[in-house]
Structure formats: structure tokens, C-alpha cells
Design an enzyme around this catalytic site. Structure first.
Site, PDB file in Angstrom:
ATOM      1  N   HIS A 182      -7.227  -2.940   6.787  1.00 59.86           N
ATOM      2  CA  HIS A 182      -8.323  -3.738   6.226  1.00 59.86           C
ATOM      3  C   HIS A 182      -7.749  -4.981   5.567  1.00 59.86           C
ATOM      4  O   HIS A 182      -6.664  -4.963   4.988  1.00 59.86           O
ATOM      5  CB  HIS A 182      -9.148  -2.929   5.219  1.00 59.86           C
ATOM      6  CG  HIS A 182      -8.340  -2.222   4.189  1.00 59.86           C
ATOM      7  ND1 HIS A 182      -7.679  -1.042   4.455  1.00 59.86           N
ATOM      8  CD2 HIS A 182      -8.064  -2.530   2.899  1.00 59.86           C
ATOM      9  CE1 HIS A 182      -7.028  -0.651   3.367  1.00 59.86           C
ATOM     10  NE2 HIS A 182      -7.241  -1.540   2.415  1.00 59.86           N
ATOM     11  N   LEU A 183      -8.536  -6.041   5.669  1.00 61.44           N
ATOM     12  CA  LEU A 183      -8.187  -7.317   5.050  1.00 61.44           C
ATOM     13  C   LEU A 183      -9.104  -7.499   3.852  1.00 61.44           C
ATOM     14  O   LEU A 183     -10.328  -7.443   3.993  1.00 61.44           O
ATOM     15  CB  LEU A 183      -8.435  -8.423   6.074  1.00 61.44           C
ATOM     16  CG  LEU A 183      -8.098  -9.843   5.674  1.00 61.44           C
ATOM     17  CD1 LEU A 183      -6.626 -10.119   5.911  1.00 61.44           C
ATOM     18  CD2 LEU A 183      -8.912 -10.830   6.504  1.00 61.44           C
ATOM     19  N   HIS A 184      -8.520  -7.686   2.679  1.00 68.31           N
ATOM     20  CA  HIS A 184      -9.319  -7.982   1.487  1.00 68.31           C
ATOM     21  C   HIS A 184      -9.632  -9.474   1.475  1.00 68.31           C
ATOM     22  O   HIS A 184      -8.728 -10.300   1.654  1.00 68.31           O
ATOM     23  CB  HIS A 184      -8.532  -7.683   0.201  1.00 68.31           C
ATOM     24  CG  HIS A 184      -8.193  -6.239  -0.006  1.00 68.31           C
ATOM     25  ND1 HIS A 184      -8.874  -5.425  -0.881  1.00 68.31           N
ATOM     26  CD2 HIS A 184      -7.215  -5.462   0.527  1.00 68.31           C
ATOM     27  CE1 HIS A 184      -8.344  -4.218  -0.887  1.00 68.31           C
ATOM     28  NE2 HIS A 184      -7.324  -4.208  -0.039  1.00 68.31           N
ATOM     29  N   ASN A 193      -2.718  -4.950   2.254  1.00 65.78           N
ATOM     30  CA  ASN A 193      -1.740  -4.050   1.649  1.00 65.78           C
ATOM     31  C   ASN A 193      -1.236  -3.090   2.721  1.00 65.78           C
ATOM     32  O   ASN A 193      -2.034  -2.536   3.485  1.00 65.78           O
ATOM     33  CB  ASN A 193      -2.389  -3.263   0.510  1.00 65.78           C
ATOM     34  CG  ASN A 193      -2.861  -4.168  -0.617  1.00 65.78           C
ATOM     35  OD1 ASN A 193      -2.228  -5.177  -0.917  1.00 65.78           O
ATOM     36  ND2 ASN A 193      -3.979  -3.820  -1.240  1.00 65.78           N
ATOM     37  N   ASP A 243     -16.399  -4.279  -1.233  1.00 68.27           N
ATOM     38  CA  ASP A 243     -15.542  -3.252  -1.821  1.00 68.27           C
ATOM     39  C   ASP A 243     -16.308  -2.530  -2.934  1.00 68.27           C
ATOM     40  O   ASP A 243     -17.021  -3.139  -3.728  1.00 68.27           O
ATOM     41  CB  ASP A 243     -14.269  -3.900  -2.387  1.00 68.27           C
ATOM     42  CG  ASP A 243     -13.172  -2.879  -2.668  1.00 68.27           C
ATOM     43  OD1 ASP A 243     -12.151  -2.927  -1.966  1.00 68.27           O
ATOM     44  OD2 ASP A 243     -13.341  -2.042  -3.573  1.00 68.27           O
ATOM     45  N   ILE A 244     -16.138  -1.232  -3.014  1.00 72.22           N
ATOM     46  CA  ILE A 244     -16.872  -0.428  -4.005  1.00 72.22           C
ATOM     47  C   ILE A 244     -16.360  -0.673  -5.436  1.00 72.22           C
ATOM     48  O   ILE A 244     -17.099  -0.453  -6.396  1.00 72.22           O
ATOM     49  CB  ILE A 244     -16.795   1.069  -3.605  1.00 72.22           C
ATOM     50  CG1 ILE A 244     -17.933   1.848  -4.222  1.00 72.22           C
ATOM     51  CG2 ILE A 244     -15.455   1.680  -3.937  1.00 72.22           C
ATOM     52  CD1 ILE A 244     -18.137   3.218  -3.610  1.00 72.22           C
ATOM     53  N   GLY A 275       0.651  -1.005  -1.820  1.00 67.16           N
ATOM     54  CA  GLY A 275      -0.545  -0.588  -2.556  1.00 67.16           C
ATOM     55  C   GLY A 275      -1.684  -0.135  -1.655  1.00 67.16           C
ATOM     56  O   GLY A 275      -2.842  -0.114  -2.076  1.00 67.16           O
TER      57      GLY A 275
HETATM   58  P1  AMP Z   1      -6.174  -0.674  -0.356  1.00 69.65           P
HETATM   59  O1  AMP Z   1      -5.726  -0.277  -1.724  1.00 69.65           O
HETATM   60  O2  AMP Z   1      -5.615  -1.986   0.113  1.00 69.65           O
HETATM   61  O3  AMP Z   1      -5.958   0.431   0.658  1.00 69.65           O
HETATM   62  O4  AMP Z   1      -7.728  -0.928  -0.459  1.00 69.65           O
HETATM   63  C1  AMP Z   1      -8.688   0.068  -0.281  1.00 69.65           C
HETATM   64  C2  AMP Z   1      -9.951  -0.476  -0.866  1.00 69.65           C
HETATM   65  O5  AMP Z   1     -11.025   0.324  -0.418  1.00 69.65           O
HETATM   66  C3  AMP Z   1      -9.987  -0.453  -2.405  1.00 69.65           C
HETATM   67  O6  AMP Z   1     -10.167  -1.778  -2.890  1.00 69.65           O
HETATM   68  C4  AMP Z   1     -11.187   0.445  -2.695  1.00 69.65           C
HETATM   69  O7  AMP Z   1     -11.922   0.015  -3.819  1.00 69.65           O
HETATM   70  C5  AMP Z   1     -11.981   0.347  -1.418  1.00 69.65           C
HETATM   71  N1  AMP Z   1     -12.862   1.470  -1.150  1.00 69.65           N
HETATM   72  C6  AMP Z   1     -12.573   2.783  -1.226  1.00 69.65           C
HETATM   73  N2  AMP Z   1     -13.652   3.537  -0.911  1.00 69.65           N
HETATM   74  C7  AMP Z   1     -14.640   2.661  -0.604  1.00 69.65           C
HETATM   75  C8  AMP Z   1     -15.999   2.799  -0.208  1.00 69.65           C
HETATM   76  N3  AMP Z   1     -16.563   4.004  -0.033  1.00 69.65           N
HETATM   77  N4  AMP Z   1     -16.736   1.671   0.006  1.00 69.65           N
HETATM   78  C9  AMP Z   1     -16.177   0.452  -0.170  1.00 69.65           C
HETATM   79  N5  AMP Z   1     -14.898   0.260  -0.531  1.00 69.65           N
HETATM   80  C10 AMP Z   1     -14.142   1.333  -0.752  1.00 69.65           C
END
Ligand code: AMP
Ligand code: ZN
Length: 112
Positions: free
Chosen positions: A98-100, A85, A30-31, A91
């Protein structure tokens, strides 16, 4: 989906920091990490969110990939958290499923 950030990553048009890949899934850091380990596991084909997950095997593969990554990076015994989420109240900000996978610090409960 042409306008989807995570589809672009799955297609190789944008290069994330990849920690896992197989024929169906991609796992990358994650960024904006919320823990020492924060990986996102996505299906390579576009699924908008958990409401649209019709393929139960795909959900199982995502969970197994999370466990594999956690083990490979040394977090199986100390533990980790997985989160999906869904939509606004959940959120969700990127509308590609995507799975965190979070690890490397004690997690609190309930989540915010
Ligand atoms: P969500 O809030 O569950 O939709 O999570 C989206 C996630 O994507 C967040 O934790 C962001 O930090 C992550 N994210 C957004 N853009 C990027 C990117 N370019 N590379 C890696 N992670 C990203
Ligand atoms: Zn997508």
C-alpha cells in the site's frame, strides 16, 4: 489471499471509505489518519510488499493514482507526501502493498 485485510477490502467483503477505484487499484481513507488527508492506495491483487512488486507498471499506476487523488481533493498545489513502508524496519504492519498519501499539513523531515 483469504486471510489478508486489504484483499478483503479489494473483494468488497470489508467496506472501507473509498475515495478512488479503477480496475487495478483501490484508494481508501486510513482508519488512523496521520494527517487531514490520509489515503491508502492498494493493488486489488495481493502483493505482500515492495520486495514482491514485479510489475513496474503497477507501481507507476499507484503513484499516478496518488497524484490524481491529491489533485481531486485539492492538495496538488499545497503538496503532499507518499510513503511505502516495507517489512519491520520500514514499519509495515499490513502485509499487502500500500502507498500512503498524506496531505493537509506541513510534513517534517526526516520521518521518524
Ligand atoms: P503500514 O504500517 O504501512 O503497514 O500501514 C498500514 C495502515 O493501515 C495503517 O496506517 C493503519 O492505520 C491502516 N489500517 C489498518 N486497518 C485499517 C482498516 N480497517 N481500514 C483502513 N485503514 C486501516
Ligand atoms: Zn492481500
Amino acid at each position: 489471499m483469504t486471510d489478508c485485510l486489504f484483499c478483503k477490502m479489494a473483494a468488497g467483503e470489508i467496506k472501507p471509505d473509498v475515495v478512488y477505484e479503477d480496475e487495478r487499484l483501490l484508494g481508501f481513507r486510513d482508519i488512523h489518519p496521520q494527517a487531514p488527508l490520509h489515503v491508502l492506495i492498494i493493488p486489488k491483487r495481493h502483493v505482500a510488499n515492495l520486495n514482491d512488486l514485479e510489475d513496474s507498471l503497477l507501481g507507476g499506476w499507484m503513484l499516478q493514482a496518488a497524484a490524481k487523488i491529491a489533485a481531486q481533493l485539492g492538495y496538488a498545489e499545497t503538496g503532499y507526501r507518499t510513503v511505502i513502508n516495507c517489512n519491520d524496519d520500514g514499519g509495515q504492519t499490513v502485509h499487502h502493498l500500500h502507498l500512503h498519501l498524506l496531505a493537509g499539513r506541513p510534513m517534517t523531515w526526516p520521518p521518524g
